[in-house]
Design a protein around this motif. Structure first.
Motif, short mmCIF file in Angstrom:
data_model
loop_
_atom_site.label_atom_id
_atom_site.label_comp_id
_atom_site.label_asym_id
_atom_site.label_seq_id
_atom_site.Cartn_x
_atom_site.Cartn_y
_atom_site.Cartn_z
N ALA A 28 0.97 -1.41 0.15
CA ALA A 28 -0.03 0.03 0.05
C ALA A 28 0.91 1.02 -0.17
CB ALA A 28 -1.02 0.17 1.18
N GLY A 29 0.36 2.30 -0.81
CA GLY A 29 1.24 3.75 -1.00
C GLY A 29 2.28 3.55 -1.79
N SER A 30 2.46 2.58 -2.64
CA SER A 30 3.78 2.35 -3.39
C SER A 30 3.47 2.03 -4.85
CB SER A 30 4.53 1.08 -2.88
OG SER A 30 3.93 -0.17 -3.41
N ASP A 31 2.38 2.49 -5.38
CA ASP A 31 2.15 2.46 -6.97
C ASP A 31 1.25 3.65 -7.18
OD1 ASP A 31 -0.33 1.47 -5.71
OD2 ASP A 31 0.01 -0.46 -6.26
N VAL A 32 0.05 3.60 -7.53
CA VAL A 32 -0.77 4.55 -8.11
C VAL A 32 -0.92 5.67 -6.79
CG1 VAL A 32 -3.36 5.23 -8.54
CG2 VAL A 32 -2.33 3.02 -9.49
N SER A 33 -1.03 5.31 -5.74
CA SER A 33 -1.01 6.17 -4.60
C SER A 33 0.06 7.07 -4.51
CB SER A 33 -0.84 5.36 -3.12
OG SER A 33 -2.01 4.51 -3.11
N VAL A 34 1.35 6.68 -4.65
CA VAL A 34 2.48 7.58 -4.93
C VAL A 34 2.41 8.49 -6.03
CG1 VAL A 34 4.32 6.31 -6.07
CG2 VAL A 34 5.08 7.46 -4.13
N VAL A 36 -0.40 10.01 -7.39
CA VAL A 36 -1.56 10.71 -7.00
C VAL A 36 -0.88 11.82 -5.79
CG1 VAL A 36 -3.57 10.84 -6.27
CG2 VAL A 36 -2.97 9.32 -7.82
N ILE A 37 -0.51 10.92 -4.90
CA ILE A 37 -0.15 11.84 -3.68
C ILE A 37 1.02 12.83 -4.25
CG2 ILE A 37 1.02 11.87 -1.34
CD1 ILE A 37 -0.69 9.15 -0.89
N ASN A 38 1.97 12.46 -4.69
CA ASN A 38 3.10 13.57 -5.06
C ASN A 38 2.59 14.44 -6.01
OD1 ASN A 38 6.15 13.91 -5.47
ND2 ASN A 38 5.65 13.71 -7.66
N ILE A 43 1.24 20.19 -6.77
CA ILE A 43 0.25 21.40 -6.93
C ILE A 43 0.19 22.06 -5.62
CG2 ILE A 43 -2.29 21.80 -7.49
CD1 ILE A 43 -2.22 19.38 -9.19
N GLU A 44 0.08 21.67 -4.58
CA GLU A 44 -0.15 22.55 -3.41
C GLU A 44 1.25 23.24 -3.02
OE1 GLU A 44 -2.16 21.86 1.06
OE2 GLU A 44 -0.73 20.20 0.19
N ARG A 45 2.05 22.79 -3.36
CA ARG A 45 3.65 23.45 -2.99
C ARG A 45 4.15 24.21 -4.12
NH1 ARG A 45 7.12 18.95 0.31
NH2 ARG A 45 5.53 19.01 1.83
N PHE A 46 3.93 23.79 -5.32
CA PHE A 46 4.50 24.71 -6.29
C PHE A 46 3.87 25.59 -7.04
CE2 PHE A 46 7.41 20.81 -6.06
CZ PHE A 46 8.36 21.09 -5.40
N THR A 47 2.48 25.70 -6.73
CA THR A 47 1.52 26.68 -7.46
C THR A 47 0.82 27.39 -6.38
OG1 THR A 47 -0.64 25.21 -7.58
CG2 THR A 47 1.04 24.80 -9.39
N SER A 48 0.11 28.60 -6.65
CA SER A 48 -0.72 29.05 -5.92
C SER A 48 -2.30 28.88 -6.14
CB SER A 48 -0.47 30.88 -6.20
OG SER A 48 -0.89 30.93 -7.66
N LEU A 76 -0.56 21.16 -16.00
CA LEU A 76 0.53 20.52 -16.49
C LEU A 76 0.82 19.28 -15.54
CD1 LEU A 76 2.48 20.07 -18.95
CD2 LEU A 76 3.99 21.40 -17.43
N LEU A 77 0.88 19.52 -14.28
CA LEU A 77 1.07 18.70 -13.28
C LEU A 77 -0.11 17.60 -13.24
CD1 LEU A 77 2.46 20.99 -10.57
CD2 LEU A 77 3.87 19.16 -11.53
N PHE A 78 -1.21 18.03 -13.48
CA PHE A 78 -2.39 17.11 -13.27
C PHE A 78 -2.56 16.23 -14.40
CE2 PHE A 78 -6.98 16.10 -12.99
CZ PHE A 78 -6.96 15.75 -11.41
N LYS A 79 -2.25 16.85 -15.63
CA LYS A 79 -2.25 16.16 -16.89
C LYS A 79 -1.27 14.94 -16.82
CE LYS A 79 -2.73 17.37 -21.87
NZ LYS A 79 -2.44 18.35 -22.85
N SER A 80 -0.15 15.32 -16.47
CA SER A 80 1.30 14.45 -16.38
C SER A 80 0.46 13.21 -15.30
CB SER A 80 2.06 14.89 -15.68
OG SER A 80 3.31 14.16 -15.45
N MET A 81 -0.10 13.60 -14.30
CA MET A 81 -0.55 12.72 -13.53
C MET A 81 -1.72 11.47 -14.14
SD MET A 81 -2.94 12.68 -10.09
CE MET A 81 -4.20 13.57 -10.70
N VAL A 82 -2.49 12.49 -14.81
CA VAL A 82 -3.55 11.80 -15.64
C VAL A 82 -2.91 10.60 -16.47
CG1 VAL A 82 -5.62 11.64 -17.06
CG2 VAL A 82 -5.42 13.17 -15.14
#
Length: 105
Positions: A28-34, A36-38, A43-48, A76-82
């Motif tokens: 748990a937390g080592s595949d899809v989760s990582v 999405v969470i990253n 997005i939270e840290r590097f954008t406003s 861009l970050l979200f699109k990369s995650m998708v």
């Protein structure tokens, strides 16, 4: 199984996503989760961008929403995650563990 719902507006802007469940493919937390969470942390840290985030580690639930239209960087970050999630879903070995759907809001 992990169920991912990606929300887009009628103007094709990302509005957010819901994630529910654990894949059971690896620890748990080592595949899809990582992935999405990253992305959400980035997005939270590097954008406003103003966001809403609710999560429950036990159930694997994440509810993420953009409060306003996402900035270029957040998009861009979200699109990369998708893209990463879609690549995982297309992998024949991992396919039974993830289901991604898109919804208009």
């Amino acid at each position: 199984m992990i169920k991912v719902t990606v929300y887009k507006t009628v103007n094709h802007d990302y509005a957010g996503l819901d994630v529910l469940g654990h894949a059971g493919y690896s620890e748990a937390g080592s595949d899809v989760s990582v992935l999405v969470i990253n992305t959400l942390n980035s997005i939270e840290r590097f954008t406003s961008d103003k966001i809403s985030l609710v999560s429950d580690e036990e159930t694997g639930m994440i509810e993420f929403r953009f409060i306003r239209k996402p900035s270029h960087d957040a998009k861009l970050l979200f699109k990369s995650m998708v893209l990463g999630l879609q690549e995982i879903e297309e992998d024949s070995e991992y396919e039974p563990y993830i289901d991604i759907i898109s919804r208009k809001v």
